[in-house]
Scaffold this active site. Structure first.
Site, PDB file in Angstrom:
ATOM      1  CE  LYS A  96      48.727 -15.443  19.739  1.00 14.70           C
ATOM      2  NZ  LYS A  96      50.044 -15.933  19.993  1.00 14.70           N
ATOM      3  CG  ASP A 163      35.201 -23.012  14.723  1.00 16.39           C
ATOM      4  OD1 ASP A 163      35.855 -24.000  14.376  1.00 16.39           O
ATOM      5  OD2 ASP A 163      35.662 -22.096  15.435  1.00 16.39           O
ATOM      6  NE  ARG A 198      44.422 -50.571  19.044  1.00 16.84           N
ATOM      7  CZ  ARG A 198      45.580 -50.246  18.509  1.00 16.84           C
ATOM      8  NH1 ARG A 198      45.636 -49.285  17.606  1.00 16.84           N
ATOM      9  NH2 ARG A 198      46.673 -50.859  18.852  1.00 16.84           N
TER      10      ARG A 198
HETATM   11  O1  F6P Z   1      38.006 -20.978  15.150  1.00 20.11           O
HETATM   12  C1  F6P Z   1      38.727 -21.866  14.365  1.00 20.11           C
HETATM   13  C2  F6P Z   1      39.552 -22.772  15.216  1.00 20.11           C
HETATM   14  O2  F6P Z   1      40.261 -23.667  14.380  1.00 20.11           O
HETATM   15  C3  F6P Z   1      38.784 -23.543  16.281  1.00 20.11           C
HETATM   16  O3  F6P Z   1      38.060 -24.622  15.774  1.00 20.11           O
HETATM   17  C4  F6P Z   1      39.889 -23.902  17.243  1.00 20.11           C
HETATM   18  O4  F6P Z   1      39.376 -24.096  18.535  1.00 20.11           O
HETATM   19  C5  F6P Z   1      40.781 -22.693  17.191  1.00 20.11           C
HETATM   20  O5  F6P Z   1      40.508 -22.035  15.965  1.00 20.11           O
HETATM   21  C6  F6P Z   1      42.254 -22.990  17.275  1.00 20.11           C
HETATM   22  O6  F6P Z   1      42.943 -21.797  17.318  1.00 20.11           O
HETATM   23  P1  F6P Z   1      44.526 -21.677  17.126  1.00 20.11           P
HETATM   24  O7  F6P Z   1      44.823 -21.823  15.665  1.00 20.11           O
HETATM   25  O8  F6P Z   1      44.840 -20.320  17.635  1.00 20.11           O
HETATM   26  O9  F6P Z   1      45.152 -22.769  17.923  1.00 20.11           O
END
Ligand code: F6P
Length: 384
Positions: A96, A163, A198
């Site tokens: 952040k 990712d 399921r």
């Molecule tokens: O970019 C890495 C990641 O884990 C993504 O796959 C996911 O959408 C995001 O970060 C989650 O972010 P946070 O940890 O801020 O919830």
């Protein structure tokens, strides 16, 4: 196995930065953005090399936040020993804190007020006479790193993310570990799905890129794989479920990327964080699909959100190796004075690109990717 005769350690040439880059005596290292398995392995590769060559190395705590708040500590051998296999980051991280646009208070209308605090960060580096930084992070972290490079700091970036979506590099460390975790979870979920006849939907991470879903889905032999890059048709997914039931299959396993969306529909947003440079947090598509399928097919359906289990824990061996290679390559670039660069892997070879290149872009899965063709060839539905 025969052991090669060892050279005495004092005859190993120390490619000290001082040899080729006389201005660098103090180096800082930082991990930014979301954490990822393999961060400590990069820290180790960089810091051990630096210490072995007599440089001073400093760890910036909690990403750019620690740089803004002047939380920078000297790293010694004991700090970086035994960390190769440890998950997370010994330095802490933060997703952040972009120094160019940092929240510093509120405007009269109640909205968040942002300011450029880069000069403050530079003064903290100057006070410790730190001339170079190795910055480990994703595209946002690299964008900020490019700004520091412009301000004259010798910066080299190391890309990270589970990712695997950073432009300019074909692989990022952490990805293989996330894929292994997701595959293992799906193997487990499959047995329960079989026991209870399921549908099981497993929601995996990846933001707007389907790399984790595609690789883990193929590895776990998921019957349906849903990616952000290929819009899905719920009727077609329901048809797969019905056909499988009719053929006597005990279950249907669906691997859904958190960024997957139905044709003409929108991605499902779990949360919006206005203080984050990347405010959208995806999540919820697994529940959406399971509920819709149970309604339309009558087959009992459940969903599992793997979430942060994919980011945590011990990196797999290939991620430890990749992290070590990338950390070492970052040091080589600093030695050569090749700064303002991000280490990268292209066509299986270590290389480097401009730090600013990944900014604001994502490396997505091509719908024509060989692995998608291979999945379709074994009868996997991509939901289209
Ligand atoms: O970019 C890495 C990641 O884990 C993504 O796959 C996911 O959408 C995001 O970060 C989650 O972010 P946070 O940890 O801020 O919830």
């Amino acid at each position: 196995m025969r052991k090669e005769p060892q050279e005495p350690s004092d005859s190993i040439p120390c490619m000290s930065l001082a040899t080729t880059c006389p201005t660098v005596r103090r180096l800082a290292i930082m991990t930014g953005g979301g954490d990822c398995p393999g961060l400590n392995a990069v820290i180790r590769a960089v810091a051990k090399d630096a210490l072995n060559c007599g440089l001073e190395i400093y760890g910036i705590e909690d990403g750019y936040l620690g740089l803004i708040e002047n939380r920078i500590r000297r790293l010694e051998e004991k700090d970086i020993s035994g960390i190769l296999a440890r998950g997370g980051t010994i330095l802490g991280s933060n997703n952040k804190s972009n120094p160019s646009e940092f929240p510093v208070g509120k405007n009269p209308d109640g909205s968040i007020r942002f300011a450029d605090v880069t000069p403050k960060c530079l003064s903290h580096l100057d006070a410790l006479r730190i001339q170079a930084m190795v910055v480990i992070g994703g595209d946002g972290t690299m964008t900020s790193a490019a700004r520091f490079a412009k301000e004259g700091v010798s910066v080299v970036g190391v890309p990270k993310t589970i990712d695997n979506d950073i432009v300019g590099t074909e692989i990022t460390f952490g990805f293989e570990t996330a894929v292994a975790t997701a595959t293992d979870a799906m193997d487990k979920v499959r047995t329960t799905a079989d026991s209870h006849h399921r549908v099981m939907v497993v929601e995996v991470m990846g933001r707007n890129a389907g790399w984790i879903a595609l690789h883990s889905g193929v590895a776990a032999a998921a019957d349906v794989i849903l990616l952000p890059e290929i819009e899905f048709d719920l009727d077609k997914v329901a048809q797969v479920v019905r056909q499988r039931s009719a053929r006597g299959k005990r279950s249907t396993l669906i691997c859904a990327s958190e960024g997957a969306r139905p044709a003409g529909g929108k991605q499902i947003v779990a949360k919006v964080d206005p203080t984050s440079p990347d405010p959208i947090r995806l999540g919820g598509v697994g529940k959406f699909i399971a509920d819709a399928l149970e309604k339309s097919t009558g087959v009992e359906s459940r969903y599992v959100v793997l979430g942060h289990t994919q980011r945590g824990g011990t990196p797999v061996a290939s991620d430890r190796v990749l992290s070590t290679l990338l950390g070492n390559h970052a040091m080589m670039l600093l030695r050569e004075g090749k700064v303002g660069r991000m280490v990268a892997v292209q066509r299986g070879t270590l290389t480097d690109i401009d730090l600013a290149e990944p900014a604001g872009r994502q490396r997505l899965v091509s719908p024509e990717a060989p692995l998608i063709q291979a999945a379709r060839a074994v009868g996997t539905s991509m939901g289209d």
